[in-house]
Scaffold this motif. Structure first.
Motif, short mmCIF file in Angstrom:
data_model
loop_
_atom_site.label_atom_id
_atom_site.label_comp_id
_atom_site.label_asym_id
_atom_site.label_seq_id
_atom_site.Cartn_x
_atom_site.Cartn_y
_atom_site.Cartn_z
N ASP A 46 0.85 -1.18 0.00
CA ASP A 46 0.00 0.00 0.00
C ASP A 46 0.89 1.24 0.00
OD1 ASP A 46 -2.99 1.06 0.70
OD2 ASP A 46 -1.46 2.30 1.69
N ILE A 47 0.69 2.09 -0.99
CA ILE A 47 1.43 3.35 -1.07
C ILE A 47 0.44 4.48 -1.24
CG2 ILE A 47 3.09 4.71 -2.41
CD1 ILE A 47 4.58 2.19 -3.06
N ALA A 48 0.42 5.35 -0.26
CA ALA A 48 -0.46 6.53 -0.28
C ALA A 48 -1.90 6.13 -0.55
CB ALA A 48 0.04 7.54 -1.31
N GLY A 49 -2.34 5.06 0.09
CA GLY A 49 -3.72 4.65 -0.03
C GLY A 49 -4.07 3.83 -1.25
N TRP A 314 10.97 -0.84 -7.89
CA TRP A 314 10.40 0.39 -7.35
C TRP A 314 8.88 0.31 -7.50
CZ3 TRP A 314 14.67 0.04 -10.33
CH2 TRP A 314 15.86 0.62 -9.85
N ALA A 315 8.18 0.37 -6.39
CA ALA A 315 6.73 0.53 -6.42
C ALA A 315 6.46 1.98 -6.07
CB ALA A 315 6.06 -0.40 -5.42
N LYS A 426 6.29 8.44 -1.63
CA LYS A 426 5.36 7.56 -2.33
C LYS A 426 6.10 6.55 -3.19
CE LYS A 426 1.68 11.04 -2.73
NZ LYS A 426 0.79 11.76 -3.67
N ARG A 427 7.26 6.11 -2.70
CA ARG A 427 8.09 5.19 -3.47
C ARG A 427 8.70 4.16 -2.51
NH1 ARG A 427 10.82 8.86 -6.15
NH2 ARG A 427 12.69 8.90 -4.86
#
Length: 529
Positions: A46-49, A314-315, A426-427
Motif C-alpha cells: 500500500d502506497i499513499a492509499g 520500485w513501487a 510515495k516510493r
C-alpha cells in the motif's frame, strides 16, 4: 480410521494449492507461514492509499488455475474477474523506435514488418513456427512429466519433434539462436528477454526457451482488483474445505523419526505432529540447513553460482509524461550482452539497464482502467523492475550503488521519452538484500536455479525427497519458476503425497485427482515479466 494430518510450510502459491487440494480430499491440513501475510512472491503493498502489485502482474496459463478451482468444486470466474490482454507489451529502444507485440501473432508479424522490414516479419513467422514445434515436442515427455528425464524426452518427442529441435539447435544459447531469425539486434533483445521470465541470462539460457513465446500467445489475463486476489481466493477456498492457516509461525526444524518426516518445530518451540510435511519454499533453504539436519540431508545443495536473477524494484505513485505507457512496457538498454555480463559475470548492477514497467491503472493498450479520462489523483500506480545479481546475502548493495541504479534507470526511461515525477514518500524500493531477507538462503534469487545450459531443466528436484514423508513445492522445484508453475508444483506435491499415503500406510485410502500432472505450458515460463 483416523484422518491423515499434513503440515505445509509456506503460504505461497505452491503451498496454497497443495493445502486446497489436500483439504478437498479430506486430509487435515495446517498451513504455516512465517510472514504475517500469505502469497509469497505474489505480493502487494500500500502506497499513499493505493494497492500496488509487487510480484507477478498478469495471469498466464489460465487452464492451470481453472483446473485447480474445478477440483474444489467451483470455477475461476466465481472468484475472479479476468480481462484478456490483446497487447502483450510495448517496447522501446529510444524516443523513436517503438514496437508493440500482440497476443495475435499475425498482428505482431505485421507490426514487425513495419518496424524492421519484410525480412524481419518473415523471420518472426519462422520463429513462431519453430517455437510451436519445440513446445509440441516437449509438451508430453517433458512438460507434462512429473519427474522428467532426458531418456523419456528423447523417446517421447518422436522423429518429428527431434527434427524440430535439431532445426533450432537447442544446445546453443538463446541469444545466438535468435540470430538466425532476427538480424536486427533490437528484435533479438525483444525475444531474448523471454529468458529473464525464468531468471536466466539470455546469453546463457538454452534456445529451447523460445517456446515461451508460443505459450504467451495462448493468453495473458489482467485480474480486476489486482493479482493478490488470486491468493485470497485460494486461501478462502482452502479454509472453506477445512484447512487451518497460521501466519507469523516460522518453522525452525523439520522433525523426523525412524527415517521419516513426522512434523515440524516452530521457532517458538511448539511442535506440530504430522503424517507428512510439504516444504513450499526455495530448495536452497532446505539445503542450507535452515530447517534442520533432516531437511538438509533430504535435498541436494545448490551452488551460489547457479542462482537465478534477482531484481531492483520500485513501487510508486508517480506522474508520467511523454511516453504512451501500456499496461506492460519495456525499455531496452543499448547493449544487452554488456548488461548481463555486468550481472552474471561481474556480480554487479548493470551500468545501462533494461527496464520493465507495469502501469497498473492502465489496460493492455494504455487506456485508463477506471471510468475516467485522467490519471488517478496522487499519481498513477507503477511497478518498475531492473534485473540484478542475487548477491543479497554476500554483498548487500551500498546506498551509493542503489542511488546510481535509480539514476541510470531513469536515464533509460528518459532516453525513450518517458519522464517520471515521484515523491520519495510515495516510493518503495526493494533490493536483492530485501528479497534475501524475505526468502532466506537465496541471496535474493527469485527463480530458484538459473536455467543456464540445456541440462539445468533436469536438475530441478521433483515433489519427492530422499526423506519419506517430506515433499517439495514452489518455483525452485519442477516444473519451474513462475506463478502457474508454482501452482502446478503444489498439485504435484499433493498428488505424490496422496499416492504414497494410500500405498504405504493403513490410513484410509484417498481418491486421486486428475489433471495436475499434465501442465499445458512450459516448465520455464514465469508469470511475471
Amino acid at each position: 480410521m483416523r484422518t491423515p494430518h499434513v503440515v505445509i510450510i509456506g503460504a505461497g502459491m505452491g503451498g496454497l494449492v497443495a493445502a486446497l487440494d489436500l483439504a478437498v480430499h479430506g486430509l487435515a491440513v495446517t498451513l504455516v507461514e512465517r510472514a504475517d501475510v500469505i502469497g509469497g512472491k505474489l505480493a502487494h503493498v500500500d502506497i499513499a492509499g493505493a494497492t500496488i502489485d509487487v510480484g507477478p502482474t498478469v495471469l498466464t496459463m489460465r487452464d492451470v488455475f481453472e483446473a485447480i478451482f474445478a477440483r474444489a468444486g467451483t470455477t475461476l470466474a466465481d472468484h475472479l474477474t479476468l480481462r484478456p490482454a490483446s497487447l502483450l507489451a510495448r517496447h522501446a529502444w529510444n524516443a523513436e523506435a517503438r514496437l508493440d507485440l500482440f497476443a495475435d501473432p499475425r498482428a505482431s508479424e505485421q507490426a514487425i514488418g513495419v518496424f524492421a522490414g519484410a525480412a524481419a516479419a518473415r523471420g518472426f513467422h519462422r520463429f513462431c513456427r519453430d517455437a510451436q514445434a519445440i513446445f509440441k515436442a516437449l509438451e508430453t515427455p517433458f512438460l507434462r512429466a512429473r519427474t522428467p528425464r532426458l531418456k523419456t524426452l528423447l523417446a517421447g518427442a518422436g522423429i518429428s519433434g527431434l527434427l524440430a529441435m535439431a532445426r533450432v539447435s537447442p544446445f546453443r544459447p538463446l541469444w545466438r539462436a535468435l540470430e538466425t531469425y532476427f538480424p536486427d539486434p533490437r528484435l533479438r533483445q525483444l525475444f531474448a528477454r523471454y529468458a529473464t521470465y525464468c531468471g536466466a541470462a539470455p546469453t546463457l539460457a538454452p534456445a529451447t526457451l523460445m517456446l515461451i513465446a508460443h505459450v504467451e500467445q495462448s493468453g495473458v489475463w489482467l485480474v480486476e482488483g489486482g493479482m493478490y486476489r488470486l491468493a485470497e481466493a485460494l486461501r478462502t477456498l482452502a479454509l472453506t474445505h477445512g484447512a487451518r492457516l497460521r501466519t507469523r509461525s516460522e518453522v525452525a526444524e523439520i522433525l523426523a523419526v525412524g527415517g521419516r518426516a513426522c512434523g515440524v518445530r516452530l521457532a517458538s518451540g511448539e511442535e506440530i505432529a504430522a503424517d507428512a510435511v510439504i516444504a513450499n519454499g526455495d530448495v536452497a533453504a532446505l539445503a542450507g540447513g535452515l530447517f534442520g539436519d533432516a531437511g538438509r540431508r533430504a535435498v541436494s545443495a545448490i551452488a551460489g553460482g547457479s542462482r537465478s536473477l534477482s531484481a531492483m524494484t520500485w513501487a510508486m505513485r508517480a506522474d508520467v509524461e511523454g511516453f504512451p505507457l501500456a499496461h506492460h512496457s519495456v525499455f531496452f538498454s543499448p547493449d544487452y550482452e554488456a548488461e548481463f555480463s555486468d550481472i552474471v559475470t561481474h556480480g554487479r548492477l548493470p551500468g545501462r539497464p533494461s527496464v520493465y514497467l507495469c502501469a497498473q491503472d492502465r489496460d493492455d493498450r494504455g487506456a485508463w482502467r477506471a471510468s475516467t479520462t485522467q490519471a488517478p489523483a496522487g499519481g498513477e500506480r507503477l511497478f518498475c523492475i531492473v534485473n540484478a545479481p542475487a548477491c543479497g546475502d554476500q554483498r548487500p548493495l551500498t546506498d551509493a550503488e542503489i542511488t546510481r541504479c535509480e539514476a541510470v534507470t531513469l536515464a533509460t526511461l528518459a532516453r525513450c521519452g518517458l519522464s517520471l515525477r515521484s515523491d520519495p514518500a510515495k516510493r518503495l524500493i526493494s533490493t536483492p538484500a530485501d528479497f534475501a531477507a524475505r526468502f532466506p538462503a537465496t541471496g535474493g534469487a527469485l527463480y530458484g536455479r538459473a536455467i543456464h545450459g540445456w541440462q539445468e531443466s533436469f536438475r530441478r528436484p521433483g515433489a519427492r525427497t530422499s526423506l519419506p514423508g517430506l515433499y517439495l513445492a514452489g518455483g525452485s522445484v519442477h516444473p519451474g519458476a513462475g506463478l502457474p508453475m508454482a501452482a502446478l508444483s503444489g498439485g504435484h506435491a499433493a498428488m505424490s503425497l496422496l499416492a504414497d499415503l494410500a500405498s504405504t500406510s493403513r490410513l484410509h485410502p484417498v481418491g486421486m485427482f486428475g489433471g495436475i500432472s499434465t501442465p499445458s505450458a512450459t516448465t520455464l515460463v514465469t508469470a511475471s515479466r
